[in-house]
Design a protein around this motif. Structure first.
Motif, PDB file in Angstrom:
ATOM      1  N   VAL A   1      51.105  29.644  36.132  1.00 52.36           N
ATOM      2  CA  VAL A   1      50.230  30.780  36.409  1.00 52.36           C
ATOM      3  C   VAL A   1      48.887  30.501  35.744  1.00 52.36           C
ATOM      4  N   VAL A   2      47.800  30.680  36.486  1.00 51.89           N
ATOM      5  CA  VAL A   2      46.456  30.439  35.945  1.00 51.89           C
ATOM      6  C   VAL A   2      45.675  31.752  35.942  1.00 51.89           C
ATOM      7  N   LEU A   3      45.366  32.238  34.753  1.00 52.15           N
ATOM      8  CA  LEU A   3      44.543  33.441  34.589  1.00 52.15           C
ATOM      9  C   LEU A   3      43.103  32.994  34.337  1.00 52.15           C
ATOM     10  N   GLY A   4      42.194  33.370  35.223  1.00 47.12           N
ATOM     11  CA  GLY A   4      40.811  32.910  35.110  1.00 47.12           C
ATOM     12  C   GLY A   4      40.596  31.655  35.923  1.00 47.12           C
ATOM     13  N   ALA A   5      41.076  31.668  37.164  1.00 49.26           N
ATOM     14  CA  ALA A   5      41.105  30.459  37.983  1.00 49.26           C
ATOM     15  C   ALA A   5      39.742  30.031  38.501  1.00 49.26           C
TER      16      ALA A   5
ATOM     17  N   ASN B   1      38.314  37.311  37.889  1.00 47.35           N
ATOM     18  CA  ASN B   1      37.743  38.563  37.409  1.00 47.35           C
ATOM     19  C   ASN B   1      37.221  39.428  38.556  1.00 47.35           C
ATOM     20  N   ARG B   2      36.157  38.952  39.253  1.00 43.18           N
ATOM     21  CA  ARG B   2      35.528  39.777  40.279  1.00 43.18           C
ATOM     22  C   ARG B   2      35.284  39.054  41.600  1.00 43.18           C
TER      23      ARG B   2
ATOM     24  N   SER C   1      35.404  27.395  34.779  1.00 41.45           N
ATOM     25  CA  SER C   1      35.421  25.936  34.644  1.00 41.45           C
ATOM     26  C   SER C   1      36.785  25.427  34.197  1.00 41.45           C
ATOM     27  N   ILE C   2      37.433  26.134  33.283  1.00 44.45           N
ATOM     28  CA  ILE C   2      38.770  25.727  32.838  1.00 44.45           C
ATOM     29  C   ILE C   2      39.771  25.898  33.976  1.00 44.45           C
ATOM     30  N   GLY C   3      39.655  27.009  34.689  1.00 39.76           N
ATOM     31  CA  GLY C   3      40.547  27.240  35.822  1.00 39.76           C
ATOM     32  C   GLY C   3      40.411  26.161  36.873  1.00 39.76           C
ATOM     33  N   ALA C   4      39.180  25.779  37.180  1.00 46.24           N
ATOM     34  CA  ALA C   4      38.950  24.739  38.189  1.00 46.24           C
ATOM     35  C   ALA C   4      39.544  23.407  37.761  1.00 46.24           C
TER      36      ALA C   4
ATOM     37  N   ALA D   1      35.678  33.543  46.074  1.00 49.75           N
ATOM     38  CA  ALA D   1      36.107  32.323  45.386  1.00 49.75           C
ATOM     39  C   ALA D   1      37.619  32.315  45.191  1.00 49.75           C
ATOM     40  N   LEU D   2      38.171  33.465  44.833  1.00 55.30           N
ATOM     41  CA  LEU D   2      39.619  33.558  44.645  1.00 55.30           C
ATOM     42  C   LEU D   2      40.353  33.319  45.954  1.00 55.30           C
TER      43      LEU D   2
END
Length: 398
Positions: free
Chosen positions: A11-15, A42-43, A18-21, A47-48
């Motif tokens: 699970v990736v929170l904050g995808a 987040n918003r 830069s860290i998510g990518a 992108a999501l």
């Protein structure tokens, strides 16, 4: 211990950050080893949604509750379960998974990260604010739940790799390295006139705007000192910083026998991310191999706390303890946002933080938070005082 034959559920929170990518890149390179099951942003719905179409997780959440209907509409017919708001974010953080990567930046990442920790299992923390604002609470929750905290920050991951847990009493010093950021050789006068676009040009790393400004002020290194204090069995006096412009050595542990163990690598966040995802095994990350001959030489220097006062403020907050790191972090977030908006100058970031800490000390606010509600209350106080301080600076033409 060998890697499980079935893919590790992630699970990736904050995808969308830069860290998510970088995390999604590591996952995509090894589909036989990793399966993305949940993703959050987040918003940014567009992108999501793009990430969902590419990586096909079973669940997707947008933290902004007002964006829920939009996300549901764009992912209609995809078969992906959609959610929105903090409750949905917490639910995502606790869904069945082998590892949760907590990469939501800022204090907003605290609640879902703690929820993931309470669930137990492995939690890879890329949100340093969780440990800065509520380190004692977070680590207590981890011990209570039997969760394994894996540090994603390159410096802490480096220490994690060379810290001998069975010989913790033999550790003399833990050294975090700093690139020095874009203003390493600038005079204080030049720094006073620095513009956001100049501060955002990091010489080595590709990161989000907030963390890049933190690197420019060296607050990032100060926050990392506080984070390291909670992650490892060491005292504040055992922590130090050395400026290393090449960003090849990411962290060192010096032992009482004179040995110094260091972790080296190309400056690429996929290395620590892969280390966390694969732990306790190791796997490919798609990173360019380190070529020391090509690097040529490594240099080191002491940090200048007169020019980089944010580092000194963070070190003082670490020594002060209790609620000081919480107030420091909130004040810094407000000040960095104001600088990026052009409302204050670069050196006023440190001035704002110092004003907030002084006011919090005067108002007896720097007590140890006993709950997440206490953390939220102190965070709100510091932001309010910081906002007022920034308004005063703007009024004087700062």
């Amino acid at each position: 211990m060998t890697q499980s034959s079935s893919p590790q559920r992630v699970v990736v929170l904050g995808a969308t950050g830069s860290i998510g990518a970088a995390t999604l890149d590591v996952i995509a390179r090894s589909p036989d080893r990793f399966e993305l099951v949940g993703i959050a942003a987040n918003r940014s719905v567009s992108a999501l949604a793009d990430l969902c179409r590419t990586h096909r997780p079973s669940r997707a959440v947008v933290a902004d509750a007002a964006k829920g209907e939009e996300l549901k509409e764009v992912l209609s017919g995809s078969g992906i379960k959609v959610g929105a708001g903090e409750d949905a974010l917490v639910e995502l953080a606790t869904m069945p998974a082998d590892i949760v990567v907590a990469a939501i930046s800022g204090a907003a990442g605290l609640a879902p990260t703690v929820a993931a920790i309470r669930r137990g299992g492995r939690v890879a923390i890329a949100n340093k604010e969780c440990l800065v604002t509520a380190g004692t609470l977070v680590m207590e929750e981890a011990r209570r739940a039997g969760a394994t905290i894996l540090p994603v920050d390159s410096e802490h991951n480096a220490i994690f790799q060379v810290f001998e847990d069975t010989a913790a009493e033999a550790v003399a010093e833990v050294v975090l390295t700093a690139s020095g950021g874009p203003f390493r050789t600038w005079s204080k006068a030049d720094m006073a006139a620095a513009r956001p676009e100049q501060a955002l040009k990091h010489p080595n790393w590709s990161m989000g705007a907030k963390i890049t400004i933190d690197s420019a002020t060296m607050m990032n290194k100060g926050l990392e000192l506080i984070e390291a204090f909670h992650l490892f069995p060491i005292t504040a006096d055992q922590l130090s910083v050395v400026v290393h412009p090449q960003s090849i050595i990411h962290g060192m542990v010096r032992y009482v026998d004179g040995s110094c163990l260091a972790q080296l690598g190309t400056p690429d966040m996929r290395t620590p991310i892969s280390n966390c995802l694969s732990w306790p095994a190791r796997g490919p990350a798609g990173v360019e191999p380190l070529d020391l001959v090509k690097v040529g030489s490594l240099s080191f220097e002491a940090p200048d706390v007169d020019r980089f006062q944010c580092l000194a403020l963070a070190q003082a907050a670490l020594r002060r303890g209790e609620g000081a790191p919480t107030a420091l972090n909130a004040a810094n977030e407000v000040a960095v946002a104001a600088f990026l908006d052009g409302r204050i100058g670069f050196l006023e970031i440190a001035a704002t933080i110092e004003r907030v800490l002084n006011c919090a000390e005067r108002d007896h606010m720097l007590v140890e938070p006993k709950s997440l509600d206490d953390v939220a209350g102190l965070d709100a106080y510091a932001r309010r005082v910081g906002t007022d301080a920034i308004a005063g600076m703007a009024g004087t033409g700062a």
